[in-house]
Design a protein around this motif. Structure first.
Motif, PDB file in Angstrom:
ATOM      1  N   ILE A  57       0.863  -1.178   0.000  1.00 56.07           N
ATOM      2  CA  ILE A  57       0.000   0.000   0.000  1.00 56.07           C
ATOM      3  C   ILE A  57       0.897   1.224   0.000  1.00 56.07           C
ATOM      4  O   ILE A  57       1.621   1.481   0.963  1.00 56.07           O
ATOM      5  CB  ILE A  57      -0.941   0.001   1.221  1.00 56.07           C
ATOM      6  CG1 ILE A  57      -1.849  -1.214   1.166  1.00 56.07           C
ATOM      7  CG2 ILE A  57      -1.743   1.293   1.283  1.00 56.07           C
ATOM      8  CD1 ILE A  57      -2.734  -1.374   2.371  1.00 56.07           C
ATOM      9  N   ALA A  58       0.886   1.970  -1.091  1.00 55.87           N
ATOM     10  CA  ALA A  58       1.735   3.147  -1.225  1.00 55.87           C
ATOM     11  C   ALA A  58       1.203   4.284  -0.361  1.00 55.87           C
ATOM     12  O   ALA A  58       1.960   4.987   0.301  1.00 55.87           O
ATOM     13  CB  ALA A  58       1.813   3.575  -2.685  1.00 55.87           C
ATOM     14  N   ARG A  59      -0.088   4.467  -0.372  1.00 53.50           N
ATOM     15  CA  ARG A  59      -0.706   5.482   0.480  1.00 53.50           C
ATOM     16  C   ARG A  59      -2.141   5.059   0.735  1.00 53.50           C
ATOM     17  O   ARG A  59      -2.800   4.481  -0.142  1.00 53.50           O
ATOM     18  CB  ARG A  59      -0.661   6.858  -0.166  1.00 53.50           C
ATOM     19  CG  ARG A  59      -1.384   6.943  -1.482  1.00 53.50           C
ATOM     20  CD  ARG A  59      -1.256   8.353  -2.074  1.00 53.50           C
ATOM     21  NE  ARG A  59      -1.803   8.382  -3.406  1.00 53.50           N
ATOM     22  CZ  ARG A  59      -3.093   8.571  -3.698  1.00 53.50           C
ATOM     23  NH1 ARG A  59      -3.963   8.768  -2.746  1.00 53.50           N
ATOM     24  NH2 ARG A  59      -3.511   8.581  -4.944  1.00 53.50           N
ATOM     25  N   PRO A  60      -2.656   5.298   1.913  1.00 47.21           N
ATOM     26  CA  PRO A  60      -4.031   4.898   2.205  1.00 47.21           C
ATOM     27  C   PRO A  60      -5.034   5.740   1.413  1.00 47.21           C
ATOM     28  O   PRO A  60      -4.761   6.893   1.085  1.00 47.21           O
ATOM     29  CB  PRO A  60      -4.170   5.128   3.702  1.00 47.21           C
ATOM     30  CG  PRO A  60      -3.110   6.108   4.036  1.00 47.21           C
ATOM     31  CD  PRO A  60      -2.002   5.911   3.047  1.00 47.21           C
ATOM     32  N   ALA A  61      -6.167   5.150   1.119  1.00 43.42           N
ATOM     33  CA  ALA A  61      -7.216   5.858   0.398  1.00 43.42           C
ATOM     34  C   ALA A  61      -7.871   6.875   1.311  1.00 43.42           C
ATOM     35  O   ALA A  61      -8.017   6.663   2.514  1.00 43.42           O
ATOM     36  CB  ALA A  61      -8.253   4.871  -0.113  1.00 43.42           C
ATOM     37  N   LYS A  62      -8.263   7.981   0.749  1.00 41.33           N
ATOM     38  CA  LYS A  62      -8.958   9.021   1.505  1.00 41.33           C
ATOM     39  C   LYS A  62     -10.340   9.200   0.911  1.00 41.33           C
ATOM     40  O   LYS A  62     -10.493   9.305  -0.304  1.00 41.33           O
ATOM     41  CB  LYS A  62      -8.193  10.337   1.442  1.00 41.33           C
ATOM     42  CG  LYS A  62      -6.853  10.273   2.137  1.00 41.33           C
ATOM     43  CD  LYS A  62      -6.154  11.599   2.070  1.00 41.33           C
ATOM     44  CE  LYS A  62      -4.808  11.522   2.747  1.00 41.33           C
ATOM     45  NZ  LYS A  62      -4.084  12.778   2.669  1.00 41.33           N
TER      46      LYS A  62
END
Length: 93
Positions: A57-62
């Motif tokens: 996971i590169a960045r969590p979803a917002k």
């Protein structure tokens, strides 16, 4: 690849066809292969008990907006679906 994962060997379609016995023994020993056709990866041969690959996971979803807040809006002149279909079928006759 991370350090815990074994190296995956590339295997051409021709090698698989000509050396299937060797490949099956290697897979039975826990080795994995990427199957290629004319140099293009098309599949993966892994042992049955191999863990599924994880996606980093590169960045969590917002959450930007909520779809749950949207409610269906009835259109003016709502008609039953049967009536609409009958009208469409009448155009073909």
């Amino acid at each position: 690849m991370s350090r815990g994962e074994p190296q995956v060997e590339s295997l051409s379609q021709r090698e698989l066809r000509n050396e299937s016995g060797r490949v099956l023994r290697a897979v039975g020993e826990g080795r994995s292969f990427v199957l290629t056709n004319r140099g293009v990866a098309v599949g993966r041969i892994v042992p049955l008990d191999a863990p599924a690959p994880t996606l980093p996971i590169a960045r969590p979803a917002k959450r930007v907006s909520g779809w749950a807040a949207l409610k269906p809006q009835p259109a003016d002149g709502d008609r039953p679906m049967g009536q609409i279909l009958d009208e469409l079928r009448a155009d073909r006759v």
